[in-house]
Design a protein around this motif. Structure first.
Motif, PDB file in Angstrom:
ATOM      1  N   VAL A  20       1.309  -0.837   0.268  1.00  0.00           N
ATOM      2  CA  VAL A  20       0.076  -0.228  -0.073  1.00  0.00           C
ATOM      3  C   VAL A  20       0.791   1.206   0.008  1.00  0.00           C
ATOM      4  N   VAL A  21       2.022   1.537   0.460  1.00  0.00           N
ATOM      5  CA  VAL A  21       2.828   2.408   1.242  1.00  0.00           C
ATOM      6  C   VAL A  21       3.160   2.480  -0.521  1.00  0.00           C
ATOM      7  N   LEU A  22       3.773   1.370  -0.942  1.00  0.00           N
ATOM      8  CA  LEU A  22       4.420   2.124  -1.642  1.00  0.00           C
ATOM      9  C   LEU A  22       3.844   1.758  -3.495  1.00  0.00           C
ATOM     10  N   TRP A  23       2.580   1.719  -3.848  1.00  0.00           N
ATOM     11  CA  TRP A  23       1.492   2.212  -4.523  1.00  0.00           C
ATOM     12  C   TRP A  23       1.068   3.533  -4.146  1.00  0.00           C
ATOM     13  N   TYR A  24       1.092   3.660  -2.706  1.00  0.00           N
ATOM     14  CA  TYR A  24       0.646   5.570  -2.743  1.00  0.00           C
ATOM     15  C   TYR A  24       1.941   5.922  -3.235  1.00  0.00           C
ATOM     16  N   ILE A  25       3.271   5.618  -3.276  1.00  0.00           N
ATOM     17  CA  ILE A  25       4.245   6.529  -3.794  1.00  0.00           C
ATOM     18  C   ILE A  25       4.794   6.402  -4.903  1.00  0.00           C
ATOM     19  N   ALA A  26       4.335   5.676  -5.451  1.00  0.00           N
ATOM     20  CA  ALA A  26       4.313   4.897  -6.831  1.00  0.00           C
ATOM     21  C   ALA A  26       2.682   6.290  -8.289  1.00  0.00           C
ATOM     22  N   SER A  27       1.970   6.432  -7.032  1.00  0.00           N
ATOM     23  CA  SER A  27       0.919   6.987  -8.189  1.00  0.00           C
ATOM     24  C   SER A  27       0.444   8.464  -7.835  1.00  0.00           C
ATOM     25  N   ASP A  28       1.474   8.886  -6.016  1.00  0.00           N
ATOM     26  CA  ASP A  28       1.460  10.112  -6.283  1.00  0.00           C
ATOM     27  C   ASP A  28       2.426  10.817  -7.183  1.00  0.00           C
ATOM     28  N   LEU A  29       4.256   9.970  -6.919  1.00  0.00           N
ATOM     29  CA  LEU A  29       4.956  10.155  -8.397  1.00  0.00           C
ATOM     30  C   LEU A  29       4.115  10.504  -9.909  1.00  0.00           C
ATOM     31  N   SER A  30       3.592   9.537 -10.361  1.00  0.00           N
ATOM     32  CA  SER A  30       3.471   8.791 -11.355  1.00  0.00           C
ATOM     33  C   SER A  30       2.220  10.733 -11.609  1.00  0.00           C
ATOM     34  N   GLN A  31       1.013  10.753 -10.672  1.00  0.00           N
ATOM     35  CA  GLN A  31       0.437  11.725 -11.330  1.00  0.00           C
ATOM     36  C   GLN A  31       0.953  13.333 -11.088  1.00  0.00           C
ATOM     37  N   ARG A  32       2.207  13.769 -10.238  1.00  0.00           N
ATOM     38  CA  ARG A  32       2.644  14.574 -10.810  1.00  0.00           C
ATOM     39  C   ARG A  32       3.401  14.807 -12.017  1.00  0.00           C
ATOM     40  N   TYR A  33       4.467  13.841 -12.040  1.00  0.00           N
ATOM     41  CA  TYR A  33       4.518  14.260 -13.253  1.00  0.00           C
ATOM     42  C   TYR A  33       3.568  14.044 -14.588  1.00  0.00           C
ATOM     43  N   LYS A  34       2.900  13.240 -14.779  1.00  0.00           N
ATOM     44  CA  LYS A  34       1.772  12.852 -15.518  1.00  0.00           C
ATOM     45  C   LYS A  34       0.976  14.826 -14.982  1.00  0.00           C
ATOM     46  N   THR A  35       1.272  15.252 -14.659  1.00  0.00           N
ATOM     47  CA  THR A  35       0.390  16.978 -14.464  1.00  0.00           C
ATOM     48  C   THR A  35       1.474  17.667 -15.552  1.00  0.00           C
ATOM     49  N   TYR A  36       3.347  17.225 -14.826  1.00  0.00           N
ATOM     50  CA  TYR A  36       4.006  18.359 -14.936  1.00  0.00           C
ATOM     51  C   TYR A  36       3.934  18.387 -17.017  1.00  0.00           C
ATOM     52  N   VAL A  37       3.384  16.957 -17.330  1.00  0.00           N
ATOM     53  CA  VAL A  37       4.246  16.894 -18.629  1.00  0.00           C
ATOM     54  C   VAL A  37       2.704  17.145 -19.548  1.00  0.00           C
ATOM     55  N   THR A  38       1.859  17.090 -18.710  1.00  0.00           N
ATOM     56  CA  THR A  38       0.624  17.642 -20.069  1.00  0.00           C
ATOM     57  C   THR A  38       0.361  18.837 -20.293  1.00  0.00           C
ATOM     58  N   PRO A  39       0.613  18.734 -21.433  1.00  0.00           N
ATOM     59  CA  PRO A  39       0.528  19.962 -22.600  1.00  0.00           C
ATOM     60  C   PRO A  39      -0.168  21.438 -21.300  1.00  0.00           C
ATOM     61  N   ASN A  40       0.851  22.478 -21.069  1.00  0.00           N
ATOM     62  CA  ASN A  40       0.093  23.564 -21.195  1.00  0.00           C
ATOM     63  C   ASN A  40      -0.628  24.447 -21.459  1.00  0.00           C
ATOM     64  N   ASN A  41      -0.744  24.127 -22.965  1.00  0.00           N
ATOM     65  CA  ASN A  41      -1.792  24.741 -24.538  1.00  0.00           C
ATOM     66  C   ASN A  41      -1.502  25.928 -24.229  1.00  0.00           C
ATOM     67  N   PHE A  42      -0.425  26.976 -23.826  1.00  0.00           N
ATOM     68  CA  PHE A  42       0.498  28.383 -24.180  1.00  0.00           C
ATOM     69  C   PHE A  42       1.612  28.715 -24.497  1.00  0.00           C
ATOM     70  N   ASP A  43       1.654  29.128 -24.963  1.00  0.00           N
ATOM     71  CA  ASP A  43       3.105  30.367 -24.918  1.00  0.00           C
ATOM     72  C   ASP A  43       3.906  31.408 -24.822  1.00  0.00           C
ATOM     73  N   THR A  44       4.334  31.037 -23.512  1.00  0.00           N
ATOM     74  CA  THR A  44       5.334  32.125 -23.683  1.00  0.00           C
ATOM     75  C   THR A  44       6.514  33.032 -23.825  1.00  0.00           C
ATOM     76  N   GLU A  45       6.451  31.792 -24.895  1.00  0.00           N
ATOM     77  CA  GLU A  45       8.299  32.547 -25.440  1.00  0.00           C
ATOM     78  C   GLU A  45       7.951  33.487 -26.257  1.00  0.00           C
ATOM     79  N   HIS A  46       9.164  34.470 -26.227  1.00  0.00           N
ATOM     80  CA  HIS A  46       8.772  35.680 -26.459  1.00  0.00           C
ATOM     81  C   HIS A  46       8.375  36.815 -25.678  1.00  0.00           C
TER      82      HIS A  46
END
Length: 410
Positions: A20-46
């Motif tokens: 259960v502990v390892l599953w929670y760790i894997a779930s939390d980290l994967s959720q954070r990673y998935k959130t971070y790599v989800t496209p922002n759908n905006f562009d602030t370059e320049h």
């Protein structure tokens, strides 16, 4: 036999807790990673933000007969748009990316309600940050919709948890809490635009703020965001300093003056510094926890197997091969792990069902069942590796001991 059953029961309980502990760790980290790599759908370059302040009344340069602040901002925007370096420019009220200040709106459709962030902007705002339409429309189409007085909203809005706004294209909704007369046609929606890199908060709706500014609907306490997209050929080394000097000279209007220019890499870094540090600390802490769990589980099976040295010797005396002994011990560990995983899945399901596995971001999908099963698989494989190593090494060393010597020591 009773002692062995008690030992297995305690080991099974330990495996359930670890799973259960390892599953929670894997779930939390994967959720954070998935959130971070989800496209922002905006562009602030320049893109740059022009920091504008209001001249204090005590200043000798304060103009008592200056037009209203809304007209001053529109004049400043017009001057900014005429600069050759500027591709697009816009005004916004707590609307730009990486802004921690919020204002809210409510939309109604029939008897259903929908709440989200209120984005009051000038029409070129979608072009400055390169928003894209839900059905493939470009930023220019969205800007034209704002000019035409239409509502432009995120495709992630949902009315009453029952009717997604994507089902209401061509329908009329009502903007509550503001002086918007009549209904607003839902014609163009945008791709979900993230609040920032670490959050999936995307619910918002935009309206053109030009008319309220012209009508003087704001007093001098208004502090609008002034954003500009610079043509790439101009945005080179040293541009920011030169652009700040130019804005200070050319954008002085009424009682407004430019106090600075901020680039979006700096804005993004400063706004997300706490989130980035939390993410790094969480990853380090969870990595350390997983390492300790690995050592504990490895040690448990290591000691358990070493204590059975005499049993290994007896089996060898009775003709058992190394392969037979290895497979027997490993199979025993695998069976215990399978049973523990089945029990742990019940707790994993309850944590997911009750939404206790998404403390990180309340806008993440707590019932992301594909992620649920992937994390169970990751947990199972990680624990399987720990158990196999914890059994194989001491079992191999025990089999290297002569049976007579092993039984004599026993």
């Amino acid at each position: 036999m009773l002692r062995e059953w008690r030992s297995n029961l305690w080991l099974l309980t330990e495996l359930v807790v670890v799973s259960v502990v390892l599953w929670y760790i894997a779930s939390d980290l994967s959720q954070r990673y998935k959130t971070y790599v989800t496209p922002n759908n905006f562009d602030t370059e320049h893109c740059y933000e022009i920091n504008v302040n209001v001249m204090p009344h005590e200043s000798p340069d304060y103009q008592e007969d200056a037009p209203g602040p809304g007209l001053q901002y529109l004049d400043l925007l017009e001057r900014l748009q005429r600069m050759p370096e500027v591709e697009y420019a816009s005004l916004g009220m707590v609307s730009r990316p990486y802004n921690g200040s919020n204002s809210y709106m409510s939309l109604s459709y029939d008897t259903l309600w929908c709440k989200g962030l209120r984005r009051l902007v000038t029409p070129d705002f979608p072009q400055v940050f390169q928003y894209q339409g839900y059905n493939g429309e470009n930023a220019a189409t969205l800007s034209q919709a704002l000019k035409d007085g239409q509502l432009v909203a995120s495709s992630s809005l949902n009315f009453g948890g029952k009717v997604p706004i994507t089902d209401l294209i061509g329908e009329t909704v009502y903007w509550e809490g503001d002086t918007v007369e009549g209904g607003l046609d839902v014609k163009y929606l945008t791709q979900p635009v993230k609040y920032h890199d670490y959050s999936l908060w995307t619910q918002y709706a935009m309206l053109d703020i030009t008319e309220p500014l012209l009508e003087g609907g704001f007093d001098e306490t208004i502090n609008l965001e002034v954003s500009a997209r610079i043509r790439p050929e101009y945005d080179v080394a040293g541009f920011k300093e030169a652009f700040r000097e130019k804005c200070s000279r050319e954008l002085r209007t009424g009682n407004l003056y430019v106090s600075g220019v901020s680039d979006y890499p700096t804005i993004r870094h400063n706004f997300q510094l706490t989130f980035t540090q939390d993410m790094r600390n969480m990853a380090i802490g969870m990595g350390f926890l997983m390492f300790n769990v690995f050592l504990a589980l490895l040690g448990t099976f290591w000691v358990r197997t070493r204590e059975r040295t005499s049993e290994i010797a007896i089996r060898k005396v009775n003709g058992a091969t190394r392969g037979n002994i290895f497979s027997s011990f490993e199979l025993e560990g695998v069976i215990l792990l399978v049973v523990a995983t089945c029990v742990a899945m019940l707790f994993d399901f309850l944590l997911t069902h009750w939404g206790l596995s998404n403390f990180y971001d309340q806008y993440s999908d707590a019932t992301d069942w594909p992620r649920f099963w992937v994390c169970i698989a990751i947990t199972f494989l990680a624990m399987l590796l720990m158990i196999l190593i914890g059994i194989a090494i001491p079992a191999y060393r025990a089999m290297c001991i002569a049976p007579a010597l092993a039984l004599h020591d026993e």
